[in-house]
Design a protein around this motif. Structure first.
Motif, mmCIF file in Angstrom:
data_model
loop_
_atom_site.group_PDB
_atom_site.id
_atom_site.type_symbol
_atom_site.label_atom_id
_atom_site.label_comp_id
_atom_site.label_asym_id
_atom_site.label_seq_id
_atom_site.Cartn_x
_atom_site.Cartn_y
_atom_site.Cartn_z
ATOM 1 N N ARG A 125 1.930 6.035 -6.260
ATOM 2 C CA ARG A 125 1.399 6.149 -7.339
ATOM 3 C C ARG A 125 0.215 7.029 -7.548
ATOM 4 O O ARG A 125 -0.314 7.565 -8.343
ATOM 5 C CB ARG A 125 1.256 4.800 -8.000
ATOM 6 C CG ARG A 125 2.671 4.132 -8.265
ATOM 7 C CD ARG A 125 2.654 2.412 -8.371
ATOM 8 N NE ARG A 125 4.050 1.964 -8.679
ATOM 9 C CZ ARG A 125 4.934 2.229 -7.784
ATOM 10 N NH1 ARG A 125 4.842 2.562 -6.611
ATOM 11 N NH2 ARG A 125 6.023 1.330 -8.030
ATOM 12 N N VAL A 126 -0.754 6.827 -6.670
ATOM 13 C CA VAL A 126 -1.981 7.303 -6.777
ATOM 14 C C VAL A 126 -2.146 8.665 -5.884
ATOM 15 O O VAL A 126 -3.266 9.365 -5.862
ATOM 16 C CB VAL A 126 -3.397 6.179 -6.243
ATOM 17 C CG1 VAL A 126 -3.154 4.899 -6.920
ATOM 18 C CG2 VAL A 126 -3.006 6.076 -4.652
ATOM 19 N N SER A 162 3.615 1.578 -1.557
ATOM 20 C CA SER A 162 4.175 1.560 -3.266
ATOM 21 C C SER A 162 2.851 2.050 -3.864
ATOM 22 O O SER A 162 3.155 2.865 -4.702
ATOM 23 C CB SER A 162 4.279 0.097 -3.411
ATOM 24 O OG SER A 162 4.627 0.134 -4.894
ATOM 25 N N LEU A 163 1.654 1.710 -3.437
ATOM 26 C CA LEU A 163 0.325 2.356 -4.248
ATOM 27 C C LEU A 163 0.314 3.566 -3.846
ATOM 28 O O LEU A 163 -0.157 4.332 -4.943
ATOM 29 C CB LEU A 163 -0.674 1.302 -3.911
ATOM 30 C CG LEU A 163 -2.064 1.660 -4.393
ATOM 31 C CD1 LEU A 163 -1.867 1.479 -6.018
ATOM 32 C CD2 LEU A 163 -3.145 0.796 -3.856
ATOM 33 N N CYS A 213 -3.697 1.235 5.118
ATOM 34 C CA CYS A 213 -3.732 2.285 4.121
ATOM 35 C C CYS A 213 -3.329 3.678 4.862
ATOM 36 O O CYS A 213 -2.890 4.579 4.388
ATOM 37 C CB CYS A 213 -5.331 2.424 3.484
ATOM 38 S SG CYS A 213 -5.659 1.137 2.244
ATOM 39 N N SER A 222 3.258 -7.345 -4.842
ATOM 40 C CA SER A 222 2.346 -6.993 -4.043
ATOM 41 C C SER A 222 1.888 -8.287 -3.475
ATOM 42 O O SER A 222 1.935 -8.441 -2.110
ATOM 43 C CB SER A 222 1.329 -6.131 -4.538
ATOM 44 O OG SER A 222 1.704 -5.032 -5.009
ATOM 45 N N LEU A 280 -4.959 7.944 -0.766
ATOM 46 C CA LEU A 280 -4.880 6.690 -0.418
ATOM 47 C C LEU A 280 -5.258 6.638 1.208
ATOM 48 O O LEU A 280 -5.983 5.834 1.588
ATOM 49 C CB LEU A 280 -3.517 5.939 -0.362
ATOM 50 C CG LEU A 280 -3.161 4.357 0.158
ATOM 51 C CD1 LEU A 280 -4.167 3.459 -0.749
ATOM 52 C CD2 LEU A 280 -1.848 3.996 0.218
ATOM 53 N N THR A 335 2.047 -0.099 -11.181
ATOM 54 C CA THR A 335 2.108 -1.011 -10.036
ATOM 55 C C THR A 335 2.583 -2.294 -10.194
ATOM 56 O O THR A 335 2.143 -3.022 -11.179
ATOM 57 C CB THR A 335 0.442 -1.077 -9.617
ATOM 58 O OG1 THR A 335 -0.150 0.260 -9.447
ATOM 59 C CG2 THR A 335 0.217 -1.784 -8.322
ATOM 60 N N LEU A 366 0.885 -1.170 0.021
ATOM 61 C CA LEU A 366 0.170 0.004 -0.035
ATOM 62 C C LEU A 366 0.830 1.249 -0.041
ATOM 63 O O LEU A 366 0.476 2.239 -0.621
ATOM 64 C CB LEU A 366 -0.894 -0.170 1.207
ATOM 65 C CG LEU A 366 -2.217 -0.986 1.086
ATOM 66 C CD1 LEU A 366 -2.953 -1.098 2.226
ATOM 67 C CD2 LEU A 366 -2.976 -0.674 0.116
#
Length: 463
Positions: A90-91, A86-87, A133, A219, A96, A214, A84
């Motif tokens: 990106r977002v 890492s996510l 998150c 993951s 997040l 991603t 998360l």
């Protein structure tokens, strides 16, 4: 004027524009959103422990199975932190965090409506994902809210609210259960989550995003590695050697596959690129040892107070509370010091004080009074509050621009992995020894002292 050494300054990496921070009302609103989300995650973890006996009776489950109401949250949280983080890069870290608050809210409703232990355990696991998150990007957001030369203040404030959540959780849980049934410890999350979501949507800053796709395979391997290893080690600590060894071996295999797979990745989910930096690795190791020591104390101390000092349930809660009070108080005091003095000084002193507090508790006679126990507990907690903010700052400032998400994720992993390891060690000591109360205190003292020595030598080991 700063007293940070030149050797340590050269390891601090930041971009003056990227990490310019917010000021005035913008900073207050953004930090309030971060802290409210953090309080939501920490408070709910602490509050559920109090309700375990009632949940076990109401859902017709054994005590050993009811513990999975806590374990499911922590294991899901730990397993998902790095993917998360890492996510989030990106977002967007703020986006997040908002999704995590929303997911936490939905999972809280599911927890409150659960009719059996399986439903509650699965809902708690979903809560753990929501909490991950929030926690995976929590410090990364602080990195963008505070300018580099004031980052220690933001991290210390973060530690203060962690301490408040830990201290308030059991007390609030007891108050709720004195007037209502256990589902209300989850219903109480709704107004807090709605307020956190509204504030986060309005105030969290827009952060730069990574354009690297991603890594879905990485993951999934990361989640499997943490989850299988955690479940397997839990089985081993409870003397379930056959299945425990098999699941642990599967976890180790997943780790080997993950590390091999991630070697060539530009931004690996398990941040091996950051861990290759000695200052970052040492700060993570010191953080890990600190939380191993703290959970050796926190998990075992209620049993110590009950069996060795013959205290009742109400008194036990009051005698453990000074730990959280000490952590929160010292986190506030150290906020202005963390940016001026290196972690090799402050964190080393903090862990040494914590080890000394455990030593003083270890040698208490069993007929000691409540005040004798309380002030030693407060002393150990103050040391832990002194240790955390400078070490957390060291983790964040040694990561290069663009890797704030990985650093924030590793900070939370070091904390949760340390807490989980400490709890597993307590389980092992309780399995091996018939009267392990003071053995756990001695182990906590030893681990804290080891962390203090490692922290003190980080300037030389990082060279």
């Amino acid at each position: 004027m700063t007293t940070t050494t030149e050797d340590e300054q050269q390891h601090e990496e930041y971009d003056s524009k990227r990490h310019a921070g917010l000021y005035g009302a913008q900073r207050v609103k953004a930090m309030s959103a971060v802290l409210l989300a953090l309080l939501l995650s920490v408070l709910d973890y602490a509050i559920a422990n109090v309700a375990l006996p009632l949940i076990a009776v109401d859902l017709h489950a054994s005590s050993s199975r009811a513990i999975w109401v806590v374990n499911a949250y922590q294991l899901a949280n730990l397993s998902c932190l790095l993917p998360l983080a890492s996510l989030g890069a990106r977002v967007g870290f703020g986006r997040l965090s908002q999704f995590g608050i929303f997911l936490f809210l939905i999972a809280s409703v599911a927890c409150a409506l659960s009719q059996n232990l399986l439903e509650l355990t699965l809902a708690r696991a979903l809560q753990g994902v929501g909490g991950a998150c929030i926690m995976s990007v929590n410090i990364a957001l602080v990195r963008f809210i505070y300018p580099h030369n004031e980052l220690g203040r933001g991290i210390a404030l973060n530690g203060l609210f962690v301490g408040i959540g830990v201290a308030l959780g059991p007390t609030l849980g007891s108050l709720i259960l004195s007037v209502a049934t256990w589902p209300w410890i989850f219903w109480i999350n709704l107004p807090l989550a709605l307020a956190a979501l509204a504030l986060a949507h309005a105030a969290l800053p827009q952060t730069p995003r990574s354009d690297i796709p991603t890594d879905v395979v990485g993951s999934l391997l990361t989640v499997a590695s943490f989850a299988l290893t955690g479940v397997g080690l839990d089985g081993l600590m409870h003397a379930d050697f056959v299945s425990g060894a098999a699941v642990t071996a599967a976890g180790v295999l997943c780790w080997a596959m993950l590390l091999h797979y991630q070697r060539e990745r530009l931004e690996p989910i398990v941040p091996v690129d950051l861990l290759a930096r000695r200052p970052f690795l040492l700060a993570c190791l010191v953080g890990f040892l600190g939380f191993v020591a703290s959970n050796l104390y926190i998990v075992a101390m209620p049993f110590t107070l009950a069996t060795a000092f013959h205290r009742g349930a109400g008194t036990i809660g009051l005698l453990i509370a000074p730990w959280a009070v000490g952590v929160a108080t010292m986190s506030f005091v150290v906020s202005r010091l963390a940016d001026r003095f290196p972690a090799s000084v402050l964190s080393s002193i903090g862990l040494f004080i914590t080890a000394s507090g455990f030593f003083l508790l270890w040698f208490l006679p069993t007929d000691a009074g409540n005040w004798d126990i309380a002030w030693r507990t407060l002393f150990a907690g103050c040391g832990f509050g002194l240790f955390q903010p400078p070490n957390n700052r060291a983790i964040m400032v040694t990561a290069p621009p663009g890797r704030e998400g990985g650093a924030s994720g590793m900070l939370s992993v070091a904390r949760l992995a340390g807490q989980t390891t400490g709890a597993l060690l307590v389980a092992a000591l309780f399995t091996i020894f018939p009267h392990p109360a003071f053995i756990c205190l001695g182990a906590a003292m030893t681990v804290a002292l080891t962390g203090s020595i490692l922290s003190l030598g980080r300037k030389y080991l990082a060279a």
